[in-house]
Design a protein around this motif. Structure first.
Motif, PDB file in Angstrom:
ATOM      1  N   ASP A 155       0.834  -1.205   0.000  1.00 21.25           N
ATOM      2  CA  ASP A 155       0.000   0.000   0.000  1.00 21.25           C
ATOM      3  C   ASP A 155       0.868   1.255   0.000  1.00 21.25           C
ATOM      4  O   ASP A 155       0.636   2.186  -0.779  1.00 21.25           O
ATOM      5  N   HIS A 165       1.625   4.277  -3.186  1.00 23.99           N
ATOM      6  CA  HIS A 165       1.597   5.736  -3.038  1.00 23.99           C
ATOM      7  C   HIS A 165       2.921   6.353  -3.493  1.00 23.99           C
ATOM      8  O   HIS A 165       2.940   7.398  -4.145  1.00 23.99           O
ATOM      9  N   HIS A 208       3.139   6.258  -7.296  1.00 18.71           N
ATOM     10  CA  HIS A 208       2.266   7.296  -7.855  1.00 18.71           C
ATOM     11  C   HIS A 208       2.975   8.650  -7.841  1.00 18.71           C
ATOM     12  O   HIS A 208       2.886   9.422  -8.819  1.00 18.71           O
ATOM     13  N   ARG A 209       3.708   8.935  -6.772  1.00 20.95           N
ATOM     14  CA  ARG A 209       4.450  10.188  -6.694  1.00 20.95           C
ATOM     15  C   ARG A 209       5.621  10.212  -7.683  1.00 20.95           C
ATOM     16  O   ARG A 209       5.936  11.253  -8.265  1.00 20.95           O
TER      17      ARG A 209
END
Length: 207
Positions: free
Chosen positions: A94, A98, A101-102
């Motif tokens: 998880d 994130h 994605h950054r």
């Protein structure tokens, strides 16, 4: 230079804006996608040291989370290590999603610029040629300067669109490859942590 931009017509404005945006994205991603900044080589050895000496506490976990992208992922796993291996792996996945994605921030925009600037150039070509044929219909082929103006507008916008699109596409592909290699490195480091925690848990259960 200004004369060339002026000769290219109004479509040179969006092409120039795309050029500026692509340059800004390339510079920003070059700075941010630094493997040593994202996954510092001393992060896992430091975590291993803390675990070995039973020094891992809330403060060190907070420092680890704020230190880097890798630290954020490892901290997510460590925070849920007591709930078992599967929960720990889910927490890591998880956090990693994130982080990835950054890492991919602005790359869609860069890919879009690489795709649309040749089309803007092609549109400029079409508009320039329409202008040429309109002048031929009105004045015939005698006015060479008007015809040359339309042809130059067509060629300038095409060349400008391609001049922006080619480097943008190359940099987009380069950054995608760089992110792939960074993700592989992050995976290797998190696997080390999971295996280390599993080994510690196994030793604890035997004793």
């Amino acid at each position: 230079m200004f004369e060339m931009v002026k000769a290219g017509g109004w479509l040179m404005l969006p092409i120039l804006l795309c050029s500026a945006a692509a340059l800004a994205i390339c510079i920003e991603r070059w700075i941010e996608l630094n493997p040593k900044k994202i996954a510092p080589p001393n992060t896992f050895p430091q975590v291993s040291d803390w675990l070995k000496n039973n020094q891992m506490d809330a403060e060190k976990l907070r420092r680890l989370r704020q230190s880097s992208a890798l630290g954020e992922i490892l901290a997510a796993g460590l925070a849920n290590a007591r709930h078992g291996r599967e929960v720990m792996k889910e927490s890591i996945e998880d956090a990693a999603s994130h982080v990835i994605h950054r890492l991919e921030k602005y790359l869609n925009a860069l890919g879009t610029i690489a795709a649309i600037t040749p089309l803007l150039g092609l549109l400029g070509t079409v508009i320039g040629m329409i202008r040429v044929f309109s002048e031929i219909m009105l004045q015939g082929t005698g006015n060479a300067s008007v015809l040359a103006g339309g042809i130059s507008e067509a060629l300038i916008t095409t060349a400008s669109g391609l001049s922006v699109a080619i480097p943008a596409l190359m940099m987009h592909r380069y950054y995608v490859r760089r992110i792939d290699s960074i993700v592989v490195e992050l995976e290797q480091e998190t696997i080390k942590l999971v295996n280390h925690m599993h080994l510690v848990a196994s030793k604890g259960s035997k004793s």
